[in-house]
Design a protein around this motif. Structure first.
Motif, short mmCIF file in Angstrom:
data_model
loop_
_atom_site.label_atom_id
_atom_site.label_comp_id
_atom_site.label_asym_id
_atom_site.label_seq_id
_atom_site.Cartn_x
_atom_site.Cartn_y
_atom_site.Cartn_z
N GLU A 29 0.83 -1.22 0.00
CA GLU A 29 0.00 0.00 0.00
C GLU A 29 0.87 1.26 0.00
N LEU A 30 1.91 1.26 0.85
CA LEU A 30 2.79 2.43 0.91
C LEU A 30 3.53 2.63 -0.42
N ALA A 31 4.06 1.54 -0.97
CA ALA A 31 4.85 1.64 -2.21
C ALA A 31 3.97 2.10 -3.36
N THR A 32 2.74 1.59 -3.44
CA THR A 32 1.84 1.96 -4.53
C THR A 32 1.56 3.46 -4.47
N GLY A 33 1.31 3.98 -3.27
CA GLY A 33 1.05 5.42 -3.12
C GLY A 33 2.27 6.25 -3.53
N LEU A 34 3.46 5.81 -3.15
CA LEU A 34 4.66 6.60 -3.44
C LEU A 34 5.02 6.58 -4.91
N LEU A 35 4.68 5.48 -5.61
CA LEU A 35 5.05 5.36 -7.02
C LEU A 35 3.99 5.94 -7.95
N ALA A 36 2.84 6.36 -7.42
CA ALA A 36 1.76 6.90 -8.26
C ALA A 36 2.19 8.23 -8.88
N SER A 37 1.52 8.62 -9.99
CA SER A 37 1.91 9.87 -10.65
C SER A 37 1.66 11.06 -9.72
N VAL A 38 0.58 11.00 -8.92
CA VAL A 38 0.41 11.99 -7.84
C VAL A 38 0.67 11.24 -6.54
N PRO A 39 1.89 11.34 -6.01
CA PRO A 39 2.23 10.49 -4.87
C PRO A 39 1.44 10.83 -3.61
#
Ligand SMILES: C[S@@+](CC[C@H](N)C(=O)[O-])C[C@H]1O[C@@H](n2cnc3c(N)ncnc32)[C@H](O)[C@@H]1O
Length: 337
Positions: A29-39
């Motif tokens: 969950e943390l990694a997905t949020g950080l790698l998103a285009s809007v982190p």
């Protein structure tokens, strides 16, 4: 409770830890949020034991009106609230924190059982120990759990027709659509009981913004602590000094937004989040944050009393009572039916 020797023995309340068990899901969950285009990092990650203590300090700040305004509503309307809610309930506190708000209502509501739920389980454990010391006869259960995606109470909570207590305008962390879905789940889980909920109301940005960006920098520390939480849970290498706290009122969305903004280019690494443990991982993820780029960390939606009552109705509640302060800065709602 007294032993045969006459010494007073304080029992420790039971705490079920349901949250930390899925460390891999938390990393993903943390990694997905950080790698998103809007982190982004979800606001629940603001609350480790230090984050919970920082939040408690925020509630003492002169700029942070919600806690004292809500407490004043509870004091002023205590009899009417008790009459609506009734005595002798099982009180289920969502995001209980230091449990002080619920405890302030114990005299009025006289609950037979108190179920305190919070993602910050270590902090909750200490709060419940102290609460049991002050209320030795009260049946207490702590549940360390994340209710942000689905809300289900464990069977042990035994909550037929309970009163769900959700103060502090934490409901504002959900988008209105997600709040409706969440409150529908809460209504079903209460099995014929009701909801006592505190909600922050619309007001000028000159009052809202300092509440989330105080002069002492406590809210900034609270927000930036999230990076140390990400370092611990994800194995990331954020440098806290590379990010500054940003908070502003987004009038179009009617919400305070909190962000962490990179003050210089920062390259952040962590071991493959999908590996079974961060030690097992041979691969690494990297996210470069350019100076000025932001990580969105919290929304806090503000409602009008009518908008919030409409949201409660959409969630399925049919009887709604509202109490506010004279300035209508904050609302407390009782919803059932
Ligand atoms: C704004 S504080 C409110 C604390 C207290 N109820 C009050 O009103 O002062 C939010 C509380 O909810 C907890 N919390 C935040 N996200 C959560 C989640 N997803 N699941 C469970 N607890 C959560 C936090 O640890 C924190 O104690």
């Amino acid at each position: 409770m007294s032993s045969s020797s006459g010494t007073t023995i304080h029992r420790s309340p039971r705490l079920m830890r349901l949250h930390e068990s899925d460390a891999r899901a938390i990393r993903i969950e943390l990694a997905t949020g950080l790698l998103a285009s809007v982190p982004s990092i979800a606001p629940k990650f603001l609350y480790d034991a230090l984050g919970s203590r920082l939040f408690a300090a925020i509630t003492d700040l002169s700029e942070y009106y919600p806690t004292r305004t809500e407490a004043a509503i509870f004091r002023t309307h205590r009899n009417a609230i008790a009459a609506a809610v009734g005595e002798g309930c099982t009180l289920v506190d969502l995001g209980a924190g230091n449990c002080e708000k619920a405890a302030s209502l114990f005299d009025a509501l006289r609950p037979t059982r108190y179920v305190a739920i919070d993602i910050s389980a270590d902090y909750l454990a200490d709060a419940l120990d102290y609460l049991q010391f002050r209320h030795p006869a009260l049946d207490l259960l702590g549940v360390g759990m994340d209710f942000s995606t689905t809300f289900n109470l464990p069977d042990e909570a035994n909550v037929d027709a309970c009163v769900v207590f959700y103060p502090g305008s934490s409901i504002g962390n959900f988008t209105p659509q997600a709040a409706e879905k969440f409150l529908r789940q809460v209504r079903l889980a209460a099995k014929g009981g009701g909801l006592l909920i505190g909600v922050d109301l619309n007001k000028p940005s000159e009052i809202l913004e300092p509440a989330y960006d105080d002069a002492l920098g406590v809210t900034a520390a609270f927000n930036r602590n999230m990076l140390t939480v990400a370092n611990r849970l994800l194995g990331a290498n954020f440098e806290v000094a590379d990010f500054r706290h940003v908070a502003f009122f987004n009038r179009v969305e009617s919400r305070i937004e909190m962000h962490l903004e990179a003050v210089r280019d920062a390259s952040v690494r962590w071991p493959d989040a999908a590996a079974n443990s961060s030690q097992d991982s041979t691969q690494e993820s990297v996210r470069v944050f350019r100076a000025g780029e932001r990580i969105h960390t919290e929304n806090s939606y503000k409602y009008t009393p009518d908008n919030f009552a409409a949201l409660l109705r959409r969630a399925g509640y049919t009887r709604i009572t509202k109490w506010t302060d004279a300035d209508e800065w904050f609302g407390v709602f009782w919803a059932d039916g």
